[in-house]
Design a protein around this motif. Structure first.
Motif, short mmCIF file in Angstrom:
data_model
loop_
_atom_site.label_atom_id
_atom_site.label_comp_id
_atom_site.label_asym_id
_atom_site.label_seq_id
_atom_site.Cartn_x
_atom_site.Cartn_y
_atom_site.Cartn_z
N ALA A 22 41.94 36.75 47.29
CA ALA A 22 41.06 37.47 46.89
C ALA A 22 41.89 37.50 45.26
CB ALA A 22 41.28 38.63 47.14
N THR A 23 42.91 37.31 44.73
CA THR A 23 43.01 37.09 42.84
C THR A 23 42.40 36.05 43.02
OG1 THR A 23 45.19 38.98 43.26
CG2 THR A 23 44.96 37.36 41.60
N VAL A 24 42.67 34.91 43.32
CA VAL A 24 42.19 33.84 42.99
C VAL A 24 40.55 33.42 43.07
CG1 VAL A 24 41.62 30.62 43.86
CG2 VAL A 24 44.50 32.44 43.69
N LEU A 25 39.73 34.01 44.03
CA LEU A 25 38.31 34.57 43.75
C LEU A 25 37.93 34.89 42.78
CD1 LEU A 25 37.64 34.29 47.82
CD2 LEU A 25 37.36 32.03 46.46
N THR A 26 38.66 36.30 42.43
CA THR A 26 37.90 37.12 41.45
C THR A 26 38.37 36.28 39.94
OG1 THR A 26 38.83 38.75 42.68
CG2 THR A 26 38.24 38.81 40.41
N VAL A 27 39.49 35.67 39.84
CA VAL A 27 40.14 35.23 38.38
C VAL A 27 38.28 33.37 38.46
CG1 VAL A 27 41.16 33.09 37.11
CG2 VAL A 27 42.09 35.49 38.67
N PHE A 28 38.12 33.28 39.74
CA PHE A 28 37.34 31.91 39.32
C PHE A 28 36.38 32.34 39.18
CE2 PHE A 28 34.69 29.19 41.54
CZ PHE A 28 34.82 27.89 41.01
N ALA A 29 35.21 33.70 39.48
CA ALA A 29 33.62 34.72 39.81
C ALA A 29 33.75 34.93 38.09
CB ALA A 29 33.59 35.21 40.44
N LEU A 30 34.87 35.91 37.91
CA LEU A 30 35.65 35.66 36.19
C LEU A 30 34.79 34.29 35.31
CD1 LEU A 30 37.88 39.19 36.21
CD2 LEU A 30 35.58 38.95 36.26
N GLN A 31 35.90 33.86 35.66
CA GLN A 31 35.90 32.85 34.82
C GLN A 31 34.75 31.89 34.77
OE1 GLN A 31 38.92 29.93 35.99
NE2 GLN A 31 39.16 28.62 33.40
N GLN A 32 33.65 31.96 35.58
CA GLN A 32 32.61 31.74 35.48
C GLN A 32 31.84 32.44 34.41
OE1 GLN A 32 30.97 29.02 37.25
NE2 GLN A 32 32.84 28.07 38.23
#
Length: 153
Positions: A22-32
């Protein structure tokens, strides 16, 4: 190890794995979805990634506003060292005018910045920190007095 301890260990490991994913997916979504603020001189120097959604900040150059058909407007944003043409189709903010701070969100298309959103400063004391620093450096470089970026009544 007892079966109860083994089940607890597996459960804790699965919970930690789920939190990590969940943390990895959140960071990736915010970075996009992140948009960075650049000055015209940074864009002209090539510091902007290709096809990226960015923000450009600076002052609207005097005598640069061109009104086109319907709601189409073109103007030049400057930071003292570089000028960037901005095209926008829509209703501009009420506080938008020449020699005022502006931030436009959009992307580069060739040598022109095509904006999807334009924000004008909300009062006479507000300039975004990054834009203020860039303009202060440009003013020092070009020996421009402090009152140069104040609006004329």
């Amino acid at each position: 190890m007892t079966p109860t301890r083994k089940r607890r260990l597996i459960l804790v490991a699965l919970i930690l794995l789920a939190v990590g994913i969940a943390t990895v997916l959140t960071v990736f979504a915010l970075q996009q979805n992140m948009t960075y603020l650049y000055t015209p001189s940074e864009i002209l120097a090539g510091k902007v990634p290709a096809n990226a959604r960015i923000r450009i900040g600076g002052m609207v150059k005097e005598n640069s506003v061109e009104r086109g058909q319907s709601l189409t407007v073109a103007f030049v944003v400057t930071d003292g060292d570089g000028d960037m043409r901005v095209e926008y189709e829509g209703i501009l903010p009420d506080l938008f005018r020449e020699r005022q701070s502006v931030i436009a969100t959009g992307s580069m298309q060739g040598d022109t910045f095509v904006a999807s959103e334009v924000l004008a400063k909300h009062d006479e004391n507000y300039i975004p920190r990054d834009v203020a620093e860039a303009m202060e450096n440009a003013h020092r470089k070009h020996d421009v007095p402090e009152s140069a970026d104040k609006p004329t009544p």
